[in-house]
Design a protein around this motif. Structure first.
Motif, PDB file in Angstrom:
ATOM      1  N   ILE A 284      46.324  71.052 135.682  1.00 41.07           N
ATOM      2  CA  ILE A 284      46.670  70.257 136.997  1.00 41.07           C
ATOM      3  C   ILE A 284      44.841  69.366 138.152  1.00 41.07           C
ATOM      4  N   GLU A 285      44.504  69.295 137.171  1.00 37.83           N
ATOM      5  CA  GLU A 285      42.921  68.508 137.209  1.00 37.83           C
ATOM      6  C   GLU A 285      43.256  67.298 138.422  1.00 37.83           C
ATOM      7  N   LEU A 286      44.027  66.869 138.101  1.00 37.46           N
ATOM      8  CA  LEU A 286      44.263  65.153 138.764  1.00 37.46           C
ATOM      9  C   LEU A 286      45.414  65.049 139.048  1.00 37.46           C
ATOM     10  N   LEU A 287      46.363  66.507 138.989  1.00 32.32           N
ATOM     11  CA  LEU A 287      47.175  66.685 140.571  1.00 32.32           C
ATOM     12  C   LEU A 287      46.086  66.581 141.974  1.00 32.32           C
ATOM     13  N   ASP A 288      45.846  67.356 141.477  1.00 34.42           N
ATOM     14  CA  ASP A 288      44.195  68.200 142.501  1.00 34.42           C
ATOM     15  C   ASP A 288      43.852  67.187 142.947  1.00 34.42           C
ATOM     16  N   VAL A 289      43.465  66.287 142.128  1.00 33.42           N
ATOM     17  CA  VAL A 289      42.353  64.922 142.586  1.00 33.42           C
ATOM     18  C   VAL A 289      43.252  63.948 143.847  1.00 33.42           C
ATOM     19  N   LEU A 290      44.934  63.953 142.887  1.00 31.32           N
ATOM     20  CA  LEU A 290      45.099  63.485 143.710  1.00 31.32           C
ATOM     21  C   LEU A 290      45.821  63.563 145.035  1.00 31.32           C
ATOM     22  N   GLY A 291      45.807  65.147 145.666  1.00 28.83           N
ATOM     23  CA  GLY A 291      46.327  65.294 146.955  1.00 28.83           C
ATOM     24  C   GLY A 291      47.860  66.116 146.298  1.00 28.83           C
ATOM     25  N   CYS A 292      48.202  66.226 145.514  1.00 31.81           N
ATOM     26  CA  CYS A 292      49.144  66.236 145.352  1.00 31.81           C
ATOM     27  C   CYS A 292      49.601  68.112 145.999  1.00 31.81           C
ATOM     28  N   ALA A 293      49.967  68.476 146.549  1.00 36.66           N
ATOM     29  CA  ALA A 293      50.704  69.752 146.641  1.00 36.66           C
ATOM     30  C   ALA A 293      50.267  70.797 145.865  1.00 36.66           C
ATOM     31  N   THR A 294      49.888  71.983 145.686  1.00 36.08           N
ATOM     32  CA  THR A 294      50.144  72.840 144.758  1.00 36.08           C
ATOM     33  C   THR A 294      50.771  74.271 145.337  1.00 36.08           C
ATOM     34  N   LEU A 307      57.074  70.598 143.053  1.00 36.64           N
ATOM     35  CA  LEU A 307      58.278  69.709 142.600  1.00 36.64           C
ATOM     36  C   LEU A 307      59.417  69.607 142.965  1.00 36.64           C
ATOM     37  N   ASP A 308      59.661  68.559 143.090  1.00 38.15           N
ATOM     38  CA  ASP A 308      61.721  68.554 143.561  1.00 38.15           C
ATOM     39  C   ASP A 308      61.808  68.460 142.207  1.00 38.15           C
ATOM     40  N   THR A 313      56.195  65.392 142.513  1.00 38.77           N
ATOM     41  CA  THR A 313      55.294  65.745 143.883  1.00 38.77           C
ATOM     42  C   THR A 313      55.423  65.091 144.939  1.00 38.77           C
ATOM     43  N   SER A 314      54.353  66.020 145.924  1.00 34.02           N
ATOM     44  CA  SER A 314      54.433  65.560 146.841  1.00 34.02           C
ATOM     45  C   SER A 314      54.098  64.403 147.332  1.00 34.02           C
ATOM     46  N   GLN A 315      53.399  63.707 146.288  1.00 33.59           N
ATOM     47  CA  GLN A 315      52.979  62.163 146.183  1.00 33.59           C
ATOM     48  C   GLN A 315      54.466  61.544 145.657  1.00 33.59           C
ATOM     49  N   ARG A 316      55.177  60.635 146.250  1.00 30.24           N
ATOM     50  CA  ARG A 316      56.431  60.238 145.674  1.00 30.24           C
ATOM     51  C   ARG A 316      55.979  59.833 144.455  1.00 30.24           C
ATOM     52  N   HIS A 317      55.130  58.914 144.323  1.00 31.52           N
ATOM     53  CA  HIS A 317      54.818  58.115 142.608  1.00 31.52           C
ATOM     54  C   HIS A 317      54.404  58.809 141.883  1.00 31.52           C
ATOM     55  N   VAL A 318      54.612  60.429 142.178  1.00 31.12           N
ATOM     56  CA  VAL A 318      53.544  61.150 140.926  1.00 31.12           C
ATOM     57  C   VAL A 318      54.420  62.198 140.519  1.00 31.12           C
ATOM     58  N   PHE A 319      54.941  62.244 139.226  1.00 30.29           N
ATOM     59  CA  PHE A 319      55.516  63.342 138.362  1.00 30.29           C
ATOM     60  C   PHE A 319      54.317  64.216 137.719  1.00 30.29           C
ATOM     61  N   ALA A 320      54.817  64.962 137.354  1.00 32.40           N
ATOM     62  CA  ALA A 320      54.423  66.379 136.724  1.00 32.40           C
ATOM     63  C   ALA A 320      55.469  66.436 135.955  1.00 32.40           C
TER      64      ALA A 320
END
Lengths: 537, 401
Positions: A284-294, A307-308, A313-320
């Motif tokens: 989840i490195e990049l997701l955390d760097v981007l500030g996505c909620a974990t 995730l929905d 993710t909590s950053q609407r333009h970022v998916f995991a």
């Protein structure tokens, strides 16, 4: 009234970027490939980034997987590595044909965007690099399909060449055909360990044994039956006394779990490779760097993005999607599930760009598996056997006793008397144990492998020794670059004149650097002077 | 056996003679000096001690421009002993001059220290290269100061915290201050999300949050917050002096061998509320890498393994505010204006003296009072350009190479 800009600040600064793309997918495993292919089919400008083939230098640092020095010299040949990768993953050729902008051998080392502490970015930015240079890529949407990484559990001798992770093993075996071991002992009889054994058998390698601390193997019954049918020994209820060998691994000694430290080894297994295959962890490195909620989800292998249902993710333009969204035995067993996640995310993004696409049929819910418990039992058994001198962080040589005692690193002379009253318990009196704080004090996880080999163990250990659940310990933060990148490659070769001409070491406030006996100019309406060579824009 | 009595947590609601709001390096040092003097002191910290900019900075301890300089220089060599825990302090600094104009700048900087009785050696290209083997071979030279030095910020803030506790001081982490209770021109209590804490005197040393908190008492502290960033490499063999910088960068080689350097554009941020989000990095870290490679070309192969960012506050003239207020008269406001770590041994002592005797007997702090900003225009931040500026996408999107 015109807006005054501080020339030494970020205001008005620009970064040179490569031509914009609508979608970047990071990771060309089953999830990422399916996402990229579906996005391209739906008409999105799509770029697919994958760090494979990885350079021999990074492999030698156990980045991004725990390779344990078990690769042969062929990994130096990057042209061959690309060919092998295309053979190993036929869908890559399909992606090339679909017009996807394929970036192989390219790592996504950073991600930047606006948030509570930044507003510089006109668009979200990804930091990319290959072996020659680094650059910036803007995008509208990002799908992170970064997969899983190794989750080693320390034991006596785990620093020896020949001790490796399951992901490192699979990469060398399948993607690089560069694995140079012959006879393996596999630690972990969950799905990760059993799949490792099956892959080894299919490659004609010898599996000396599979070991697990639990009394009954956790892995899927069909895999287990197949391996038993092949005559593979499975030593349940055992842990490692020590991994043997002088310059590299030449064997493993096993003892029953809960044996005393001076008990004679019950089983001696000659081997050249030990695969640490207790489990894998979401990347989840990049997701955390981007500030996505974990959130911590024990059954999904640790901290995972929130995730929905479409993977947003909590950053609407970022998916995991895929393993980085959470580890589940069903997904590890069946890659088509990851592919379905990928297609669904791509369709959701295409819909935001105005493309109509049928929804992906819902996936069967993942059955929870006992990931946390098996990790904890392994760690407890190995630590009890190895004792306080066991090195947990290889890069910084942090021993178990240093971690528990919150001792300064080895390079720093200190008085034991001053620290005698300090330990994890004492620290916990002042507030919940925090892994980043322990990292700063002991240096565990601050080395060149960027904490890959120890961060999960330290996390489990802190929880166990301070009597809290792992979910009560906040995620140790990830920082860019999430791959170790040489200065000469990370260096920005395309700075704008505005960046160069207005560079200051520390702000641009003249009065701050004038001697205190020189009274600054009055400061009612403008800053007290600017460094003379600044260019006002 | 753990001596838990040494580490007993403060009882919620139990006040102290002096409450220090802010467990950063300045507040911790002030509290430690107060505890040294036998005063009952309590530090209220909204997160973890030394967590923000105090624990993430260049670690420099060389500030000849400051009225606290002499005290900074006197104290640092003693700090390990005074605190009882290692700070990783090492004396000397080398300032590299890549070009002639940088050499002039270095000499101007050194002259400020010489005026105060300190000495330095001018380094030519050859001596510089002997001391700093990875430096650019064409560098004209530099200076080696016989003053100043550097320490490990993370270890130092924890050392203050532990030393403070060893002397009977208390730290209450994860406690957010919300309001102050005033009576007859004095602060008599601090209201937090963990209850009320009574006090006879208050020190406000809350970094970027200082303005918000001071405003609760009707005091205007003019500061602006900005985000700054640094990069860290994997370890290299140790150089003779780790405190080497130049080429537009500040920083040091740590005792472990890592290169930790920062510089370049800061980003002004809107006033922070009570909570600070984790500061992010920006692509500026590539510009830091570029300058570090230019300064140390022989380290071009060395890998960057992390970066970090911190949020710091600046006053309009970039100089500290260390002021015992007139009203409420038992309050000391302390901000070091983005240069707090290195001066902390001295600033903490100065603050402790402001609390106990109203003035410092080793530095003239009148020049650092709040009143000097009395005539500041209310919209000073906008006039200075110290404000958040969103990029204009339609005018000039990111440049395409």
């Amino acid at each position: 009234m015109s807006v005054v800009l501080d020339p030494t600040s970020m205001a008005g600064k620009q970064f040179v970027t490569r031509p914009h793309t609508q979608l970047v997918v990071v990771g060309a495993g089953p999830a990422g490939l399916a996402a990229a292919l579906e996005a391209a089919r739906l008409g999105l400008e799509t770029m697919l980034v994958d760090e494979n083939p990885i350079s021999a230098a990074l492999m030698g640092m156990d980045v991004p997987f725990h390779f344990g020095g078990r690769m042969d010299g062929s990994v130096q040949n990057s042209a061959r590595a690309v060919e092998l990768l295309l053979e190993a993953r036929p869908a890559l050729a399909e992606a090339f044909e679909a017009g996807i902008d394929m970036q192989l051998g390219v790592s996504a080392w950073g991600a930047f965007g606006n948030g509570p502490t930044a507003s510089f970015a006109a668009q979200p930015i990804l930091g990319l690099a290959n072996e020659e240079s680094s650059w910036l890529q803007t995008f509208d949407h990002l799908i992170v399909a970064a997969g899983a990484r190794d989750l080693p559990i320390a034991c006596a001798g785990w620093e020896k060449p020949g001790v490796m992770g399951a992901r490192g093993f699979h990469a060398l075996l399948r993607d690089y055909r560069a694995f140079n071991g012959r006879r393996l002992v596999i630690l972990g009889a969950g799905i990760v360990g059993l799949k490792t054994a099956v892959a080894a058998r299919e490659a004609g390698l010898e599996v000396a044994a599979i070991v697990d601390v639990d009394d009954a193997p956790r892995g899927p019954a069909p895999l287990l039956a197949r391996l038993k049918g092949d005559g593979i020994a499975i030593h349940s209820g055992h842990c490692v006394r020590a991994i043997r060998g002088n310059t590299e691994v030449d064997g493993v000694s096993l003892v029953p779990v809960n044996a005393t430290q001076d008990a004679a080894a019950a089983i001696e297994l000659p081997c050249d490779t030990v695969v640490l295959a207790v489990d894998v962890a979401p990347n989840i490195e990049l997701l955390d760097v981007l500030g996505c909620a974990t959130q911590y989800r024990a059954e999904l292998g640790g901290y995972v993005p929130t995730l929905d249902r479409e993977g947003r993710t909590s950053q609407r333009h970022v998916f995991a999607i895929g393993d980085c969204a959470g580890i589940a035995d069903q997904n590890l067993a069946d890659p088509t599930r990851a592919a379905a996640q990928g297609r669904r995310a791509a369709r959701a993004i295409a819909a935001e760009h105005g493309a109509a696409a049928a929804d992906e049929p819902p996936l069967a819910t993942v059955a929870p598996s006992d990931r946390e418990g098996s990790r904890q039992r392994w760690l407890a058994a190995q630590l009890a056997m190895a004792g306080d001198d066991l090195v947990i962080c290889q890069c910084e040589e942090v021993r178990l006793r240093d971690l528990i005692g919150v001792r300064p690193p080895r390079y720093l002379a200190h008085s034991e008397a001053a620290f005698a009253h300090l330990n994890l318990h004492a620290l916990a009196v002042d507030g919940p144990v925090n892994q980043d704080q322990i990292k700063r004090l002991t240096r565990a996880g601050m080395g060149a492998c960027q904490g890959r080999r120890c961060r999960d163990q330290v996390h489990l250990l802190l929880a166990a020794r301070s009597n809290v659940s792992p979910g009560d310990i906040p995620l140790a933060s990830y920082r860019a670059p999430v791959r170790p990148i040489p200065l000469g490659i990370l260096a920005d070769q395309d700075e704008t004149p505005n960046m160069r001409d207005n560079w200051t070491t520390w702000f641009g406030i003249d009065a701050q650097w004038q001697p205190h006996w020189e009274k600054p100019e009055p400061t009612q309406t403008r800053p007290p002077g600017r460094l003379r060579r600044l260019v006002e824009k | 056996m753990t001596d838990m009595s040494k580490l007993r947590p403060p009882e919620p609601g139990k006040g102290a003679a002096v409450i220090v709001v802010g467990g950063g390096v300045t507040g911790l040092s002030a509290a430690w000096w107060l505890a040294q003097a036998g005063i009952d002191v309590l530090v209220l910290e909204k997160g973890i001690v030394g967590w923000e900019a105090s624990g993430r900075n260049g670690g420099g301890a060389t500030h000849p421009v400051s009225p606290l300089f002499r005290e900074e220089q006197r104290l640092w060599p003693m700090m390990d002993e005074l605190l009882g825990y290692p700070t990783e302090f090492r004396p000397h600094r080398i300032r590299v001059a890549l070009h002639e104009d940088e050499m002039e700048e270095r000499l101007r900087g050194a002259a400020i220290a010489v005026d105060q009785g300190f000495t330095f050696e001018k380094l030519d290209n050859k001596t510089l290269r002997e001391l700093v083997p990875i430096v650019d071979e064409t560098a004209v030279g530099g200076i080696l100061s016989n003053y100043g030095g550097h320490a490990n910020p993370q270890r130092t803030v924890q050392a203050y915290a532990w030393a403070l506790q060893d002397r009977g001081g208390r730290i209450q982490q994860h406690t957010t201050v919300q309001e102050f209770e005033l009576r007859n021109g004095r602060v008599i209590g601090v209201l937090t999300d963990q209850g009320r804490f009574g006090c006879d005197a208050l020190v406000l040393a809350a970094g970027p949050q200082t303005a918000w908190l001071a405003a609760r008492m009707g005091i205007d502290v003019p500061i602006a917050s900005a985000r700054v960033e640094m990069i860290v490499t994997e370890p290299l063999p140790l150089m003779k002096h780790g405190g080497v910088d130049g080429g537009g960068l500040y920083g040091r080689q740590t005792l472990r061998g890592n290169l930790a350097y920062g510089g370049g554009p800061h980003e002004w941020l809107q006033a922070q509320g009570l909570r600070t989000a984790r500061p992010v990095n920006s692509p500026v870290l590539r510009s830091l890498a570029r300058r570090l490679r230019e300064l140390f070309p022989k380290a071009a192969h060395v890998r960057v393994i992390r970066s970090w960012a911190g949020i710091v506050e600046n006053t309009p003239d970039g100089r500290p505010i260390l002021d015992r207020l007139k009203n409420p008269e038992n309050v000391v406001v302390a901000t070091m204006s983005s240069v707090g770590f290195g001066l902390s041994p001295a600033s903490g002592r100065a603050i402790a003296q402001l609390v106990t005797q109203g003035h410092s007997d080793f530095a003239d702090l009148r020049q650092l009072d709040l009143a000097r900003f009395a005539d500041l225009a209310p919209d000073w931040r906008a006039r200075f350009g110290w404000i958040e500026v969103a990029p204009q996408l339609d005018e000039s999107p990111a440049v395409v190479s």
